[in-house]
Design an enzyme around this catalytic site. Structure first.
Site, PDB file in Angstrom:
ATOM      1  N   GLU A  89      -6.613 -39.260  -1.966  1.00 35.85           N
ATOM      2  CA  GLU A  89      -6.651 -40.356  -1.004  1.00 35.85           C
ATOM      3  C   GLU A  89      -6.676 -39.845   0.436  1.00 35.85           C
ATOM      4  O   GLU A  89      -6.050 -38.845   0.761  1.00 35.85           O
ATOM      5  CB  GLU A  89      -5.413 -41.249  -1.201  1.00 35.85           C
ATOM      6  CG  GLU A  89      -5.309 -41.742  -2.632  1.00 35.85           C
ATOM      7  CD  GLU A  89      -4.198 -42.762  -2.875  1.00 35.85           C
ATOM      8  OE1 GLU A  89      -4.228 -43.384  -3.937  1.00 35.85           O
ATOM      9  OE2 GLU A  89      -3.319 -42.941  -2.018  1.00 35.85           O
ATOM     10  N   CYS A 334       2.738 -43.463   5.012  1.00 38.41           N
ATOM     11  CA  CYS A 334       3.283 -42.123   4.764  1.00 38.41           C
ATOM     12  C   CYS A 334       4.076 -42.101   3.466  1.00 38.41           C
ATOM     13  O   CYS A 334       4.958 -42.941   3.271  1.00 38.41           O
ATOM     14  CB  CYS A 334       4.246 -41.706   5.873  1.00 38.41           C
ATOM     15  SG  CYS A 334       3.495 -41.623   7.469  1.00 38.41           S
TER      16      CYS A 334
HETATM   17  N1  SAH Z   1       3.553 -32.050   2.673  1.00 37.93           N
HETATM   18  C1  SAH Z   1       3.551 -32.279   4.061  1.00 37.93           C
HETATM   19  C2  SAH Z   1       2.530 -33.291   4.518  1.00 37.93           C
HETATM   20  C3  SAH Z   1       2.358 -34.548   3.727  1.00 37.93           C
HETATM   21  S1  SAH Z   1       3.622 -35.724   3.803  1.00 37.93           S
HETATM   22  C4  SAH Z   1       4.932 -32.628   4.543  1.00 37.93           C
HETATM   23  O1  SAH Z   1       5.787 -32.930   3.720  1.00 37.93           O
HETATM   24  O2  SAH Z   1       5.160 -32.576   5.747  1.00 37.93           O
HETATM   25  C5  SAH Z   1       3.508 -36.374   5.474  1.00 37.93           C
HETATM   26  C6  SAH Z   1       4.822 -36.938   5.987  1.00 37.93           C
HETATM   27  O3  SAH Z   1       5.182 -38.133   5.262  1.00 37.93           O
HETATM   28  C7  SAH Z   1       5.990 -35.977   5.837  1.00 37.93           C
HETATM   29  O4  SAH Z   1       6.763 -35.918   7.015  1.00 37.93           O
HETATM   30  C8  SAH Z   1       6.757 -36.605   4.716  1.00 37.93           C
HETATM   31  O5  SAH Z   1       8.101 -36.220   4.709  1.00 37.93           O
HETATM   32  C9  SAH Z   1       6.560 -38.069   4.987  1.00 37.93           C
HETATM   33  N2  SAH Z   1       6.916 -38.924   3.848  1.00 37.93           N
HETATM   34  C10 SAH Z   1       6.914 -38.603   2.544  1.00 37.93           C
HETATM   35  N3  SAH Z   1       7.362 -39.647   1.796  1.00 37.93           N
HETATM   36  C11 SAH Z   1       7.646 -40.650   2.654  1.00 37.93           C
HETATM   37  C12 SAH Z   1       8.114 -41.996   2.506  1.00 37.93           C
HETATM   38  N4  SAH Z   1       8.368 -42.495   1.318  1.00 37.93           N
HETATM   39  N5  SAH Z   1       8.259 -42.749   3.624  1.00 37.93           N
HETATM   40  C13 SAH Z   1       7.971 -42.249   4.840  1.00 37.93           C
HETATM   41  N6  SAH Z   1       7.510 -40.987   5.051  1.00 37.93           N
HETATM   42  C14 SAH Z   1       7.355 -40.197   3.975  1.00 37.93           C
END
Ligand code: SAH
Ligand code: SF4
Length: 349
Positions: A89, A334
């Site tokens: 996605e 996110c």
């Molecule tokens: N793997 C990388 C990039 C992808 S996730 C990382 O973890 O940084 C991108 C962002 O979305 C990250 O900061 C992650 O912690 C956040 N994220 C993951 N799950 C989430 C959720 N349920 N709600 C809000 N942000 C979330």
């Protein structure tokens, strides 16, 4: 097939076809910058070489499986299928200022398995190739062309941990910032990582102007381990060394991402730990409201508490922003990206 971004292979093909550099430059310009479809871009080549070129070069590696436009805000989720049949996605974010950002995936699934993240629930990761990362931008750009928009910012915040697929991500970024391809400003590219110290430093050296965002989420070792299993491998002091080194190389610290989870990492003790951890760093802290994930027990921090947390950081001199996630209604926000069709296939969604 030769990917269009591969300068070396393309140079060899050009000589073999006795093609001048200029029409090829124009073709790439039409495809990457003018956002024209491959058939139109090919018209930049002399008729005699067109079909041989088209047969040798892969313009796309993904097919659009489906598109989901948010009814709430300017987000569109694009689900792509790889040649191997895997689904991934990307999310188009039409920001109110008129800018357009594309959130791209670097892997299908993620081996880090953070408890709060839908991609993490998929477990095992499959690395995307550089051309599969780039095609997300190409195809989003082609859709956006009809709206007279184009991708201006690329954030690696989709599915996967970019620094677990370092080579493909680095090659993709080289093409994203190359004047011969997309030609985006390096400062318009942002890579979000869960925090792999040595890879962060390598990345900062290779791309001194590309943004790094670190998903810190807690400055308390026990809490961080609870929500990010990989934190065990990279203790907070080691991560801080990497932050300092990246800051020296890039001339600015990585953005600190902090997902707020009620009662988990948003207490006064958590705030004090964060202030102590960041110390003198001129950090920009991006507070992330939690987006609900099916089957996960976390609860997001209330708005009131979030504002208190933000105020605590601001009064200590840190720049604080609160992330406004788009696309919640189409599960594009996110942390909500997951290979949904696969789940349907298994009868679990
Ligand atoms: N793997 C990388 C990039 C992808 S996730 C990382 O973890 O940084 C991108 C962002 O979305 C990250 O900061 C992650 O912690 C956040 N994220 C993951 N799950 C989430 C959720 N349920 N709600 C809000 N942000 C979330
Ligand atoms: Fe992977 Fe990032 Fe999700 Fe953690 S938050 S599971 S590192 S994609």
């Amino acid at each position: 097939m030769i990917p269009l971004h591969d300068d070396v292979a393309l140079g060899a093909l050009r000589r073999q076809l006795r093609l001048d550099p200029e029409p090829l430059r124009q073709l790439r310009n039409a495809f990457y910058k003018k956002r024209l479809p491959a058939e139109k871009a090919l018209e930049r080549l002399p008729l005699a070489q067109r079909s041989a070129f088209a047969e040798a070069v892969a313009f796309h590696t993904l097919t659009v499986h489906s598109r989901h436009d948010s009814q709430l805000d300017g987000a569109s989720k694009l689900i792509f299928q790889t040649a191997a049949g895997k689904l991934l996605e990307s999310v188009i974010l039409r920001i109110q200022t008129g800018r357009t950002t594309l959130c791209v995936s670097s892997q299908v699934g993620c081996a880090v398995r953070c408890g709060f993240c839908a991609t993490g629930q998929m477990g095992r990761a499959l690395d995307l190739g550089c051309d599969e990362i780039l095609d997300q931008i190409v195809q989003a750009n082609q859709l956006l062309r009809a709206e007279e928009r184009g991708v201006r910012n690329v954030v690696f915040m989709g599915m996967g941990e970019p620094l677990h697929n370092e080579d493909a991500v680095a090659l993709a970024i080289e093409t994203i910032v190359s004047p011969r391809a997309f030609g985006l400003a390096p400062a318009h590219v942002l890579v979000s990582t869960v925090g792999i110290p040595e890879a962060m430093v390598r990345f900062a050296r290779r791309f001194p102007d590309v943004g790094i965002a670190l998903s810190l989420h807690s400055a308390r070792q026990a809490v961080r381990e609870k929500i990010i299993p990989l934190a065990r491998r990279y203790p907070l002091p080691v991560l801080r060394e990497a932050i300092l080194e990246a800051t020296t190389i890039q001339g600015k610290p990585p953005m600190i991402e902090y997902l707020l989870l009620a009662g988990v990492n948003d207490t006064d003790a958590d705030l004090q730990a964060l202030l102590g951890y960041l110390g003198e760093l001129p950090a920009h802290v991006n507070l992330i409201p939690y987006n609900a994930i099916a089957g996960v027990e976390f609860v997001g921090t209330s708005e009131g508490r979030r504002n208190e947390f933000a105020a605590g950081l601001t009064s200590a001199g840190f720049r604080v922003t609160i992330r406004h996630s788009l696309g919640r209604d189409v599960a594009a926000a996110c942390g909500q990206l997951v290979q949904r069709q696969l789940l349907v296939g298994k009868g679990t969604a």
